[in-house]
Design an enzyme around this catalytic site. Structure first.
Site, PDB file in Angstrom:
ATOM      1  N   ASP A   1       0.883  -1.175   0.000  1.00 57.11           N
ATOM      2  CA  ASP A   1       0.000   0.000   0.000  1.00 57.11           C
ATOM      3  C   ASP A   1       0.917   1.220   0.000  1.00 57.11           C
ATOM      4  OD1 ASP A   1      -2.307   1.665   0.309  1.00 57.11           O
ATOM      5  OD2 ASP A   1      -1.974   1.757   2.465  1.00 57.11           O
ATOM      6  N   SER A   2       0.318   2.385  -0.167  1.00 55.55           N
ATOM      7  CA  SER A   2       1.101   3.620  -0.082  1.00 55.55           C
ATOM      8  C   SER A   2       1.696   3.798   1.316  1.00 55.55           C
ATOM      9  CB  SER A   2       0.206   4.819  -0.391  1.00 55.55           C
ATOM     10  OG  SER A   2      -0.851   4.878   0.562  1.00 55.55           O
TER      11      SER A   2
ATOM     12  N   TYR B   1      -0.778   8.311  -2.135  1.00 57.07           N
ATOM     13  CA  TYR B   1      -0.950   8.092  -3.570  1.00 57.07           C
ATOM     14  C   TYR B   1      -2.151   8.887  -4.100  1.00 57.07           C
ATOM     15  CZ  TYR B   1       2.001   3.772  -3.808  1.00 57.07           C
ATOM     16  OH  TYR B   1       3.022   2.859  -3.799  1.00 57.07           O
ATOM     17  N   GLY B   2      -3.131   9.083  -3.237  1.00 51.64           N
ATOM     18  CA  GLY B   2      -4.424   9.630  -3.671  1.00 51.64           C
ATOM     19  C   GLY B   2      -4.348  10.841  -4.593  1.00 51.64           C
TER      20      GLY B   2
ATOM     21  N   CYS C   1      -4.586  -1.533  -1.738  1.00 50.31           N
ATOM     22  CA  CYS C   1      -4.755  -0.099  -1.947  1.00 50.31           C
ATOM     23  C   CYS C   1      -5.745   0.089  -3.093  1.00 50.31           C
ATOM     24  CB  CYS C   1      -3.404   0.508  -2.302  1.00 50.31           C
ATOM     25  SG  CYS C   1      -3.472   2.261  -2.695  1.00 50.31           S
TER      26      CYS C   1
ATOM     27  N   GLU D   1      -1.883   7.911   8.931  1.00 51.10           N
ATOM     28  CA  GLU D   1      -0.421   7.830   8.807  1.00 51.10           C
ATOM     29  C   GLU D   1       0.268   8.396  10.053  1.00 51.10           C
ATOM     30  OE1 GLU D   1       1.767   6.434   6.510  1.00 51.10           O
ATOM     31  OE2 GLU D   1      -0.077   5.507   5.777  1.00 51.10           O
TER      32      GLU D   1
ATOM     33  N   CYS E   1     -11.052   3.151   0.901  1.00 50.05           N
ATOM     34  CA  CYS E   1      -9.611   3.391   1.047  1.00 50.05           C
ATOM     35  C   CYS E   1      -9.173   2.549   2.239  1.00 50.05           C
ATOM     36  CB  CYS E   1      -9.348   4.870   1.303  1.00 50.05           C
ATOM     37  SG  CYS E   1      -7.653   5.251   1.782  1.00 50.05           S
TER      38      CYS E   1
ATOM     39  N   HIS F   1      -6.991   2.888   4.327  1.00 52.43           N
ATOM     40  CA  HIS F   1      -6.618   3.618   5.544  1.00 52.43           C
ATOM     41  C   HIS F   1      -7.803   3.795   6.510  1.00 52.43           C
ATOM     42  CE1 HIS F   1      -2.875   4.635   3.520  1.00 52.43           C
ATOM     43  NE2 HIS F   1      -2.436   5.171   4.645  1.00 52.43           N
TER      44      HIS F   1
HETATM   45  N1  DGL Z   1      -4.746   3.264   1.203  1.00 57.54           N
HETATM   46  C1  DGL Z   1      -4.954   3.754  -0.095  1.00 57.54           C
HETATM   47  C2  DGL Z   1      -6.232   3.344  -0.772  1.00 57.54           C
HETATM   48  O1  DGL Z   1      -6.791   2.335  -0.430  1.00 57.54           O
HETATM   49  C3  DGL Z   1      -4.359   5.053  -0.531  1.00 57.54           C
HETATM   50  C4  DGL Z   1      -4.251   6.209   0.402  1.00 57.54           C
HETATM   51  C5  DGL Z   1      -3.328   7.247  -0.197  1.00 57.54           C
HETATM   52  O2  DGL Z   1      -2.130   6.948  -0.284  1.00 57.54           O
HETATM   53  O3  DGL Z   1      -3.791   8.314  -0.614  1.00 57.54           O
HETATM   54  O4  DGL Z   1      -6.685   3.987  -1.683  1.00 57.54           O
END
Ligand code: DGL
Length: 255
Positions: free
Chosen positions: A6-7, A38-39, A69, A147, A177, A179
């Site tokens: 994942d990111s 990553y978003g 992710c 995070e 997501c 997170h």
């Molecule tokens: N955990 C990620 C997802 O499921 C990405 C969060 C990020 O890095 O912006 O999309």
């Protein structure tokens, strides 16, 4: 061995589900923390990071790569499937189960801007949610809170309240997501008991188990090794919050 990336720390929620489902599998987790989030990144950049992470996991011996992710899956799943010499499991926001669970036909999807802007997400909504109202909520600040390990503080609570105030009548919320599952208690408290919350982690774990069976993944001894492209010392406290206990974390350079 199953490789998961994942990111950042969000994919640990999927790792937990995989651990529950496949307790003897050996797991290797990669947090691409140096490039988190990553978003907001352009899809091309997410694609190249996802490919670098996937290749690194295969080099470490992963026989299955799980893209834990939604953002990376939306941008790169086809690329990963064509470039990696192993099975690749991806994920997408649980729009389909959300529509099935919704009584009022009003579904909210909390995700990253990258996921929500993707062709895959548009296709998902067209395929399963054409007859319901879908509210999309890009929640970058919540990625940051997780995070930082801030799973239960006033700022996180206030951010969630602000986001949910924009969708007062949704009766299902999709955690689109990885997170966000650690924030379920706060989201649920804010949304109220009548709102159903959908997390696709267990479904991804079930799919991983099916793939493991198909390829004949040998039993391991239930190990979990964690790596980050960021600074382990800085990340370790938040990792312990998200995972529920401290885990050794090793730095790795993946250009
Ligand atoms: N955990 C990620 C997802 O499921 C990405 C969060 C990020 O890095 O912006 O999309």
């Amino acid at each position: 061995m199953i490789g998961i990336f994942d990111s950042g720390l969000g994919g640990l929620t999927v790792t937990r589900a995989i651990r529950n489902r496949l307790p003897t599998a050996d797991l290797i987790y990669l947090a691409d923390s140096a490039y988190c989030p990553y978003g907001p990144r352009p899809a091309a950049e997410v694609r190249s990071r996802a490919l670098a992470c996937g290749r690194w996991l295969v080099e470490q011996g992963a026989q299955i790569v799980v893209v834990a992710c939604n953002t990376a899956t939306a941008a790169a799943i086809e690329l990963l499937r064509s470039e990696l010499p192993v099975a690749v499991v991806g994920m997408e926001p649980g729009v389909k189960p959300a529509v099935a669970a919704s009584r009022r036909g009003k579904v909210a999807v909390m995700a990253t801007s990258g996921t929500l802007a993707s062709d895959r997400f548009r296709a998902l909504v067209n395929a399963y949610a054409a007859d319901v109202e879908v509210y999309t909520l890009a929640c970058p600040d919540l990625v940051t809170q997780v995070e930082n390990g801030a799973l239960d503080d006033d700022q996180t609570r206030a951010l969630i309240a602000d986001y949910l105030a924009t969708i007062p009548d949704a009766d299902v919320i999709v955690l689109g997501c990885t997170h966000f599952p650690p924030l379920t208690p706060l989201i649920s408290a804010c949304a109220g008991p009548k709102v159903t919350i959908i997390d696709t982690g267990p479904a991804v774990a079930a799919q991983t188990a099916r793939v493991a069976e198909r390829i004949g993944l040998p039993n391991g001894s239930g190990t979990l090794r964690c790596y980050t492209t960021g600074d382990p010392q800085q990340i370790a406290p938040a990792l312990a919050n998200v995972w529920g206990e401290a885990l050794p974390l090793t730095r790795v350079n993946i250009p």
